[in-house]
Design a protein around this motif. Structure first.
Motif, mmCIF file in Angstrom:
data_model
loop_
_atom_site.group_PDB
_atom_site.id
_atom_site.type_symbol
_atom_site.label_atom_id
_atom_site.label_comp_id
_atom_site.label_asym_id
_atom_site.label_seq_id
_atom_site.Cartn_x
_atom_site.Cartn_y
_atom_site.Cartn_z
ATOM 1 N N GLN A 3 -2.496 -12.461 -3.956
ATOM 2 C CA GLN A 3 -1.781 -11.753 -5.010
ATOM 3 C C GLN A 3 -2.676 -11.569 -6.242
ATOM 4 O O GLN A 3 -2.642 -10.532 -6.894
ATOM 5 C CB GLN A 3 -0.501 -12.521 -5.396
ATOM 6 N N ALA A 4 -3.463 -12.580 -6.541
ATOM 7 C CA ALA A 4 -4.371 -12.474 -7.690
ATOM 8 C C ALA A 4 -5.423 -11.409 -7.465
ATOM 9 O O ALA A 4 -5.788 -10.658 -8.369
ATOM 10 C CB ALA A 4 -5.038 -13.830 -7.936
ATOM 11 N N TYR A 5 -5.895 -11.321 -6.220
ATOM 12 C CA TYR A 5 -6.909 -10.310 -5.894
ATOM 13 C C TYR A 5 -6.333 -8.902 -5.993
ATOM 14 O O TYR A 5 -7.014 -7.958 -6.398
ATOM 15 C CB TYR A 5 -7.442 -10.565 -4.491
ATOM 16 N N GLN A 14 -3.126 3.302 -13.558
ATOM 17 C CA GLN A 14 -2.978 4.701 -13.958
ATOM 18 C C GLN A 14 -4.045 5.572 -13.305
ATOM 19 O O GLN A 14 -3.766 6.695 -12.875
ATOM 20 C CB GLN A 14 -3.045 4.824 -15.480
ATOM 21 N N THR A 15 -5.274 5.050 -13.226
ATOM 22 C CA THR A 15 -6.350 5.805 -12.576
ATOM 23 C C THR A 15 -6.015 6.093 -11.124
ATOM 24 O O THR A 15 -6.204 7.213 -10.637
ATOM 25 C CB THR A 15 -7.672 5.013 -12.658
ATOM 26 N N LEU A 16 -5.496 5.093 -10.413
ATOM 27 C CA LEU A 16 -5.110 5.291 -9.019
ATOM 28 C C LEU A 16 -3.995 6.325 -8.908
ATOM 29 O O LEU A 16 -3.988 7.145 -7.974
ATOM 30 C CB LEU A 16 -4.666 3.962 -8.403
ATOM 31 N N ALA A 17 -3.059 6.295 -9.854
ATOM 32 C CA ALA A 17 -1.968 7.275 -9.840
ATOM 33 C C ALA A 17 -2.508 8.693 -10.006
ATOM 34 O O ALA A 17 -2.072 9.616 -9.309
ATOM 35 C CB ALA A 17 -0.966 6.960 -10.950
ATOM 36 N N THR A 233 5.126 -8.864 -4.191
ATOM 37 C CA THR A 233 5.484 -8.749 -5.606
ATOM 38 C C THR A 233 4.439 -7.966 -6.405
ATOM 39 O O THR A 233 4.750 -7.373 -7.422
ATOM 40 C CB THR A 233 5.635 -10.155 -6.242
ATOM 41 N N ASP A 234 3.210 -7.991 -5.965
ATOM 42 C CA ASP A 234 2.138 -7.267 -6.663
ATOM 43 C C ASP A 234 1.338 -6.521 -5.603
ATOM 44 O O ASP A 234 0.519 -7.103 -4.902
ATOM 45 C CB ASP A 234 1.253 -8.249 -7.429
ATOM 46 N N SER A 235 1.569 -5.217 -5.488
ATOM 47 C CA SER A 235 1.088 -4.497 -4.306
ATOM 48 C C SER A 235 0.429 -3.170 -4.636
ATOM 49 O O SER A 235 0.547 -2.212 -3.885
ATOM 50 C CB SER A 235 2.263 -4.248 -3.363
ATOM 51 N N THR A 236 -0.254 -3.095 -5.755
ATOM 52 C CA THR A 236 -0.816 -1.815 -6.189
ATOM 53 C C THR A 236 -1.796 -1.240 -5.175
ATOM 54 O O THR A 236 -1.701 -0.078 -4.797
ATOM 55 C CB THR A 236 -1.521 -1.976 -7.543
ATOM 56 N N TYR A 237 -2.738 -2.072 -4.736
ATOM 57 C CA TYR A 237 -3.725 -1.586 -3.769
ATOM 58 C C TYR A 237 -3.063 -1.181 -2.449
ATOM 59 O O TYR A 237 -3.440 -0.180 -1.835
ATOM 60 C CB TYR A 237 -4.773 -2.671 -3.484
ATOM 61 N N VAL A 238 -2.087 -1.982 -2.017
ATOM 62 C CA VAL A 238 -1.422 -1.701 -0.745
ATOM 63 C C VAL A 238 -0.604 -0.414 -0.850
ATOM 64 O O VAL A 238 -0.570 0.397 0.080
ATOM 65 C CB VAL A 238 -0.540 -2.878 -0.307
ATOM 66 N N GLN A 239 0.058 -0.204 -1.986
ATOM 67 C CA GLN A 239 0.813 1.039 -2.167
ATOM 68 C C GLN A 239 -0.124 2.246 -2.225
ATOM 69 O O GLN A 239 0.193 3.307 -1.696
ATOM 70 C CB GLN A 239 1.677 0.972 -3.433
ATOM 71 N N PHE A 243 0.110 5.444 0.523
ATOM 72 C CA PHE A 243 0.158 6.892 0.299
ATOM 73 C C PHE A 243 -1.076 7.592 0.873
ATOM 74 O O PHE A 243 -0.977 8.676 1.440
ATOM 75 C CB PHE A 243 0.287 7.198 -1.193
ATOM 76 N N LEU A 244 -2.225 6.947 0.723
ATOM 77 C CA LEU A 244 -3.461 7.566 1.192
ATOM 78 C C LEU A 244 -3.505 7.654 2.719
ATOM 79 O O LEU A 244 -3.774 8.716 3.296
ATOM 80 C CB LEU A 244 -4.662 6.773 0.679
ATOM 81 N N VAL A 245 -3.228 6.538 3.382
ATOM 82 C CA VAL A 245 -3.366 6.458 4.841
ATOM 83 C C VAL A 245 -2.191 7.100 5.568
ATOM 84 O O VAL A 245 -2.370 7.700 6.632
ATOM 85 C CB VAL A 245 -3.525 4.983 5.274
#
Length: 274
Positions: A3-5, A14-17, A233-239, A243-245
């Protein structure tokens, strides 16, 4: 540790968005250009399956792109959780995924009609099944979301409804994958049995095989990632990967595979010889 990673600063989120927004809008423009080209090629025809397919792609892709541009700091929406924001906001992020489902089940319907016609099988149940399936996909998640809002003070019911939402959405994506395997596989086998000298046989085989394969993998991976995201609970990279994959890459491949325009018609109604 994981989760920390996976945690990100606001600026990175925001950049990813914005990256996702640019990619979605670029694909939306591509689908729109293709739709215009098809209309210019065959203006005398109405809304064919090919035109509707590209129109739905345009709607889905532009909706995603605009949402990521408007809400670059609030795009991390866990569909399985009870809506923490107004229902309209939640629905706005849910709807493009539902349109995506409609877009590709329309392709399954098209293949199913071709297969049934070729095999002299009944056709009348296919379109009602398509509309019924899509009605459930649009109505049931919304109904569960409303129930989640009403039961927000009941922890047990919140958990039950979260599992219900996760199960429903995963079954939706897996049902689409099953449709591509079933009708894509049958159509592929049927085309392989055509004479080798049949016009366009090789290209059509490649088209059906590529679209069915890419779509099947994308929907299966989508179901798996959605199930994972539901309990993170913290899934920015996974989200972002979701969307990408599951949408951007498959859509880009399929739009490339299906880029060929329908043949021109001569004044007497026959295909022009090319």
């Amino acid at each position: 540790m994981l989760q920390a990673y996976l945690s990100l600063s606001i600026g990175e989120s925001q950049t990813l968005a914005y990256v996702l927004a640019v990619l979605y809008l670029a694909l939306g423009v591509t689908a729109l250009v293709q739709l215009i080209r098809i209309q210019l090629r065959l203006p005398e025809y109405g809304w064919t399956t090919q035109k509707v397919f590209h129109l739905l792609n345009v709607m889905c892709l532009f909706a995603r792109g605009v949402l990521f541009f408007i809400f670059p700091d609030e795009w991390l929406v866990n569909i399985a959780d009870p809506p923490a924001r107004p229902l309209f906001y939640y629905t706005a992020f849910l709807l493009p995924g539902q349109i995506y489902f409609t877009t590709y089940t329309l392709l399954i319907l098209f293949w199913a009609e071709i297969y049934h016609q070729a095999r002299s099988l009944p056709l009348k149940h296919l379109r009602p099944a398509f509309f019924a399936c899509n009605s459930v996909v649009y109505i049931l998640p919304l109904a569960i979301s409303v129930s989640q809002m009403k039961e927000s003070s009941n922890p047990h019911m919140k958990q039950v409804l979260k599992y219900a939402m996760t199960s429903v959405v995963c079954l939706v994506w897996l049902s689409a994958a099953a449709g591509f395997v079933f009708y894509g596989g049958r159509l592929f086998v049927m085309l392989r049995r055509f004479p080798l000298e049949s016009k366009g046989r090789r290209k059509k085989l490649q088209e059906v095989g590529a679209v069915a394969g890419v779509s099947t993998v994308a929907f299966v991976v989508r179901a798996a990632l959605f199930a994972i995201l539901a309990f993170m609970t913290d899934s920015t990279y996974v989200q972002f990967a979701y969307f990408l994959v599951c949408e951007i890459v498959p859509t880009a491949i399929i739009l490339t595979v299906l880029r060929k325009l329908p043949p021109k018609r001569t004044p007497d109604g026959y295909h022009a010889i090319r």
